[in-house]
Every structure is written in C-alpha cells, then in structure tokens.
Design a protein around this motif. Structure first.
Motif, mmCIF file in Angstrom:
data_model
loop_
_atom_site.group_PDB
_atom_site.id
_atom_site.type_symbol
_atom_site.label_atom_id
_atom_site.label_comp_id
_atom_site.label_asym_id
_atom_site.label_seq_id
_atom_site.Cartn_x
_atom_site.Cartn_y
_atom_site.Cartn_z
ATOM 1 N N VAL A 53 88.043 -5.911 65.354
ATOM 2 C CA VAL A 53 87.580 -7.023 64.623
ATOM 3 C C VAL A 53 86.127 -7.252 65.208
ATOM 4 C CG1 VAL A 53 86.989 -9.333 64.497
ATOM 5 C CG2 VAL A 53 89.560 -8.576 64.852
ATOM 6 N N ALA A 54 85.115 -7.024 63.986
ATOM 7 C CA ALA A 54 83.687 -6.967 64.346
ATOM 8 C C ALA A 54 83.222 -8.251 64.170
ATOM 9 C CB ALA A 54 83.043 -5.893 63.330
ATOM 10 N N GLY A 55 82.540 -8.926 65.086
ATOM 11 C CA GLY A 55 82.043 -10.313 65.196
ATOM 12 C C GLY A 55 80.364 -10.237 64.915
ATOM 13 N N PHE A 56 79.929 -11.402 65.400
ATOM 14 C CA PHE A 56 78.298 -11.475 65.191
ATOM 15 C C PHE A 56 77.876 -12.460 66.156
ATOM 16 C CE2 PHE A 56 79.925 -14.294 62.078
ATOM 17 C CZ PHE A 56 78.967 -15.517 62.353
ATOM 18 N N TRP A 57 76.945 -12.292 66.861
ATOM 19 C CA TRP A 57 76.423 -13.221 67.777
ATOM 20 C C TRP A 57 75.441 -14.211 66.935
ATOM 21 C CZ3 TRP A 57 78.035 -13.177 72.516
ATOM 22 C CH2 TRP A 57 77.842 -14.111 73.483
ATOM 23 N N PRO A 58 75.805 -15.560 66.958
ATOM 24 C CA PRO A 58 75.040 -16.630 66.079
ATOM 25 C C PRO A 58 73.700 -16.554 66.360
ATOM 26 C CG PRO A 58 76.655 -17.611 67.624
ATOM 27 C CD PRO A 58 76.704 -16.319 67.944
ATOM 28 N N ILE A 59 72.872 -16.694 65.398
ATOM 29 C CA ILE A 59 71.244 -16.822 65.238
ATOM 30 C C ILE A 59 71.247 -18.032 64.277
ATOM 31 C CG2 ILE A 59 70.871 -14.871 66.316
ATOM 32 C CD1 ILE A 59 69.913 -14.208 63.184
ATOM 33 N N GLN A 60 69.959 -18.559 64.278
ATOM 34 C CA GLN A 60 69.481 -19.642 63.009
ATOM 35 C C GLN A 60 70.347 -20.614 62.694
ATOM 36 O OE1 GLN A 60 67.540 -17.152 60.237
ATOM 37 N NE2 GLN A 60 66.890 -15.680 61.518
#
Length: 190
Positions: A53-60
C-alpha cells in the motif's frame, strides 16, 4: 434583445476555479477525522491480503491518514510513500514503516529513503471528488501519470466527505478512482 455572449471555458480554467472552491471547502476540516478511515477501509473489502500500500504524508489541511497507515502496517501490509520528482514524471514510491524518519521533499512533502517499491493499492490525496470517481488534484499531474503507469493498482482517494462536488472538471488524461474513503464511509465507483 440578443442572448448574452457565453465564452467557452477551457478545462484548465474550470479546474482552477474548482481548485479554489475545493481548498475553501477543505480549510477548517478536522484532520483528526482521518482515524475514522481505518474501519471503513479495513472492513470495506477492497484491500487484498498482504497488498503493498502506498500512502502519503498529509499536507495543506489534508485528512490525516497516518493512523490508517499505522493500522495497515500492524496488519502486515508493506507500506510506501511517494517521492515527487520533476514535473512531467510519475511518482516513485519508497518503502516506509511508522516511526522511520522522513526527508523533506518538493511542494512541502516528506518521503522516506527506503528502497523503491511498486504498490498494489494507492491511497491518494485530493482536493475534490465526484460520484463518478473523478478526482481533482493540485494540478501537477503527478498522480495521473502514476496511475497511468500502474493500471492494475487499486486507486482509493482519501478525503473529507465535504470534498465531494457534483461534478469535477475532467480532461482526457485524468485517471478515475476505484473508491473514495472519507470519515463517513467507503464508496466504490463502477
């Protein structure tokens, strides 16, 4: 009296207008609602056992999926986070485990230094989505290029329920989602 003159709006202009409205809708949302994504996604029947699973580090002001990433790790899913390269390139995903350090990336992003991996499932940030599975991103085209390069990957948008629009402006290169998970639940798209 003659009818008023209506000038055609380009897809880029329509997306720019939609982005401004979407940012305004998302601002002020509680990123902590991301904890609700855990049950919706894990019980939604969309994740194959052991899938990368590819996630993301939250921004904005994005919904915070870090608790979801931790839960996926605990269930044995290998995780990756994206590295944003140069404009015109697809994203690269690098292995990551909760607690491992991150490096600063482009556009305020953070990414790991782990080995490169190919995801089976992508958790995707967005500004807006609609009921047909279209997503509105930030305009760089990174995810559209990535999704085109990974046609078999399961595509799940991560958002607040209030980010849904009646219709998202769509160009010929835009890639659809298979589902969106919000604090309100998981929605599959045909």
């Amino acid at each position: 009296m003659a009818a008023p003159l209506t000038l055609p709006v380009s897809i880029d202009e329509a997306k720019s207008t939609a982005r401004k409205a979407a940012v305004a809708r998302r601002t002020g949302q509680d990123p902590g609602l991301g904890i609700r994504l855990i049950g919706h996604l894990l019980e939604g029947g969309i994740l194959p056992r052991g899938a990368v699973v590819a996630g993301f580090w939250p921004i904005q002001h994005e919904i915070d999926i870090r608790p979801l990433l931790a839960a996926l790790h605990e269930r044995g899913h290998p995780l990756g986070l994206p590295v944003t390269g140069r404009r015109g390139e697809a994203l690269v995903f690098r292995a990551w485990k909760p607690g491992e350090p991150l490096l600063p990336g482009r556009f305020g992003t953070s990414h790991p230094a782990g080995e490169e991996l190919t995801p089976d499932v992508l958790l995707i940030p967005l500004l807006a989505f609609d009921g047909q599975g279209h997503r509105l991103g930030y305009g760089g085209g990174f995810y559209d290029r990535t999704l085109a390069a990974l046609p078999d990957a399961i595509r799940v948008g991560c958002a607040f329920a209030d980010q849904e629009l009646d219709s998202v402006p769509v160009g010929s290169y835009d890639q659809r989602l298979h589902a969106v998970v919000t604090e309100a639940g998981l929605r599959h798209f045909p």
